[in-house]
Structure formats: structure tokens, C-alpha cells
Design a protein around this motif. Structure first.
Motif, PDB file in Angstrom:
ATOM      1  N   ILE A 255     -15.117   7.981   8.646  1.00 14.25           N
ATOM      2  CA  ILE A 255     -14.003   7.123   9.027  1.00 14.25           C
ATOM      3  C   ILE A 255     -13.005   7.926   9.856  1.00 14.25           C
ATOM      4  O   ILE A 255     -12.670   9.055   9.514  1.00 14.25           O
ATOM      5  N   MET A 256     -12.521   7.329  10.945  1.00 10.32           N
ATOM      6  CA  MET A 256     -11.538   7.976  11.799  1.00 10.32           C
ATOM      7  C   MET A 256     -10.137   7.658  11.285  1.00 10.32           C
ATOM      8  O   MET A 256      -9.823   6.519  11.001  1.00 10.32           O
ATOM      9  N   TYR A 257      -9.293   8.689  11.203  1.00 11.44           N
ATOM     10  CA  TYR A 257      -7.925   8.511  10.715  1.00 11.44           C
ATOM     11  C   TYR A 257      -6.874   8.663  11.802  1.00 11.44           C
ATOM     12  O   TYR A 257      -5.768   8.192  11.635  1.00 11.44           O
ATOM     13  N   ASP A 258      -7.186   9.347  12.883  1.00 18.12           N
ATOM     14  CA  ASP A 258      -6.231   9.507  13.980  1.00 18.12           C
ATOM     15  C   ASP A 258      -6.997   9.829  15.253  1.00 18.12           C
ATOM     16  O   ASP A 258      -8.133  10.303  15.212  1.00 18.12           O
TER      17      ASP A 258
ATOM     18  N   ARG B 240      -3.188   1.383  12.685  1.00 18.28           N
ATOM     19  CA  ARG B 240      -3.942   0.806  11.572  1.00 18.28           C
ATOM     20  C   ARG B 240      -4.768   1.869  10.857  1.00 18.28           C
ATOM     21  O   ARG B 240      -4.866   1.889   9.631  1.00 18.28           O
ATOM     22  N   SER B 241      -5.372   2.783  11.624  1.00 21.04           N
ATOM     23  CA  SER B 241      -6.180   3.821  10.988  1.00 21.04           C
ATOM     24  C   SER B 241      -5.308   4.821  10.225  1.00 21.04           C
ATOM     25  O   SER B 241      -5.756   5.421   9.254  1.00 21.04           O
ATOM     26  N   LYS B 242      -4.045   4.995  10.642  1.00 19.65           N
ATOM     27  CA  LYS B 242      -3.143   5.890   9.916  1.00 19.65           C
ATOM     28  C   LYS B 242      -2.700   5.310   8.579  1.00 19.65           C
ATOM     29  O   LYS B 242      -2.213   6.033   7.723  1.00 19.65           O
TER      30      LYS B 242
ATOM     31  N   PHE C 277      -4.730   0.353  17.166  1.00 11.80           N
ATOM     32  CA  PHE C 277      -5.892   0.929  16.493  1.00 11.80           C
ATOM     33  C   PHE C 277      -5.514   2.183  15.709  1.00 11.80           C
ATOM     34  O   PHE C 277      -5.869   2.330  14.547  1.00 11.80           O
ATOM     35  N   THR C 278      -4.760   3.081  16.335  1.00 11.74           N
ATOM     36  CA  THR C 278      -4.389   4.317  15.645  1.00 11.74           C
ATOM     37  C   THR C 278      -3.380   4.060  14.527  1.00 11.74           C
ATOM     38  O   THR C 278      -3.459   4.695  13.474  1.00 11.74           O
TER      39      THR C 278
ATOM     40  N   LEU D  44      -4.748   4.076   6.428  1.00 13.24           N
ATOM     41  CA  LEU D  44      -5.793   4.373   5.458  1.00 13.24           C
ATOM     42  C   LEU D  44      -5.441   5.631   4.672  1.00 13.24           C
ATOM     43  O   LEU D  44      -4.793   6.541   5.188  1.00 13.24           O
TER      44      LEU D  44
ATOM     45  N   CYS E 107     -11.249  12.951  11.408  1.00 10.65           N
ATOM     46  CA  CYS E 107     -12.239  12.147  10.682  1.00 10.65           C
ATOM     47  C   CYS E 107     -12.444  12.697   9.281  1.00 10.65           C
ATOM     48  O   CYS E 107     -12.253  13.884   9.029  1.00 10.65           O
TER      49      CYS E 107
END
Length: 140
Positions: free
Chosen positions: A113-116, A64-66, A61-62, A68, A108
Motif C-alpha cells: 500500500i502506498m502512503y505518500d 487520502r493515502s495519508k 490521492f495523496t 491510512l 510504501c
């Protein structure tokens, strides 16, 4: 489910209120089946990581969000996740809406949107060891 919060889970798939990103990805019955039956177990115990059972999912999850692209306006804040299960990182925090929580620190953007994400684990939380060099005076 994320930023949009409907009072009932079925509304994400209802014809009048459906969200195409959600309803076209999987059916409602498939989602509820996965949600009700997903159970994560790995009996390999790591004393240095209190979230070892869900670490593979948290890392996916983290990571994938990194990927972005960061927004210009971001902030770091804590999020309290209510929890009543048996895990070593459950903390009792006074004067909170739910005193039994898991504390997380999120990076955020202004859009929500959450980035980390860093899950607070007490003394063994994986922080950067030298925040002054990494972030300057504001990192102290």
C-alpha cells in the motif's frame, strides 16, 4: 489495477475472477467510459509546479493515502511511470526498461500500500528544506 494484475481489464468484473471491491463499486462499462473520456485541462500555468494540470487529483490521492494508518515496516523507493505525452517533467533515463518516464518517490508499506507520493520535478521538486532536522543523519 493496483496490486492485483489481471491480463485483461474485463476479468475484474467476470463472474469467476471478480473482485467485489471493484465490481460492486461501478460497472465495467462505466469504468471504461470514464477511463476513455477523462481529460484534465486547466490553462492556468504555474511555473513553479510542472504537474499543475493534474495537481488537484494528485493532492486528493495523496491526502487520502495519508489518512491510512502507517504500517510498522515501510520503505521509500522510486517508481518509474512510462509516459509518451507532452509534459515538462518527462525525463530520459538510460538503462531503464522504458527510457521516457516520470519519476516518483513513494512511501510504501510491506503490504504494497502506498502512503505518500512525491513527483520528481527536477530542481523545483518540493522537498523538505532541512532534511537533517526532519529525518536525522539518514535524511542526507
Amino acid at each position: 489495477m493496483g496490486i492485483l494484475k489481471f491480463p485483461r481489464l474485463r476479468q475484474y468484473w467476470h463472474t469467476l475472477t471478480c473482485i467485489p471491491t471493484i465490481s460492486e463499486t461501478m460497472t465495467r462499462s462505466r469504468f471504461t467510459n470514464l477511463r476513455n473520456n477523462l481529460h484534465l485541462v486547466n490553462n492556468k500555468l504555474d511555473n513553479n509546479d510542472r504537474i499543475w494540470k493534474v495537481r488537484p487529483i494528485a493532492d486528493l490521492f495523496t491526502n487520502r493515502s495519508k489518512m491510512l494508518e502507517l504500517e510498522q515496516n515501510t520503505c521509500i523507493d522510486e517508481q518509474m511511470i512510462p509516459f509518451k505525452g507532452k509534459i515538462n517533467i518527462k525525463q530520459y533515463i538510460k538503462n531503464k526498461p522504458s527510457p521516457l518516464v516520470i519519476k516518483c518517490y513513494l512511501l510504501c508499506g510491506a503490504s504494497g500500500i502506498m502512503y505518500d507520493l512525491i513527483v520528481y520535478q527536477g530542481r523545483i521538486t518540493p522537498w523538505i528544506h532541512k532534511p537533517l532536522e526532519a529525518f536525522g543523519i539518514i535524511g542526507q
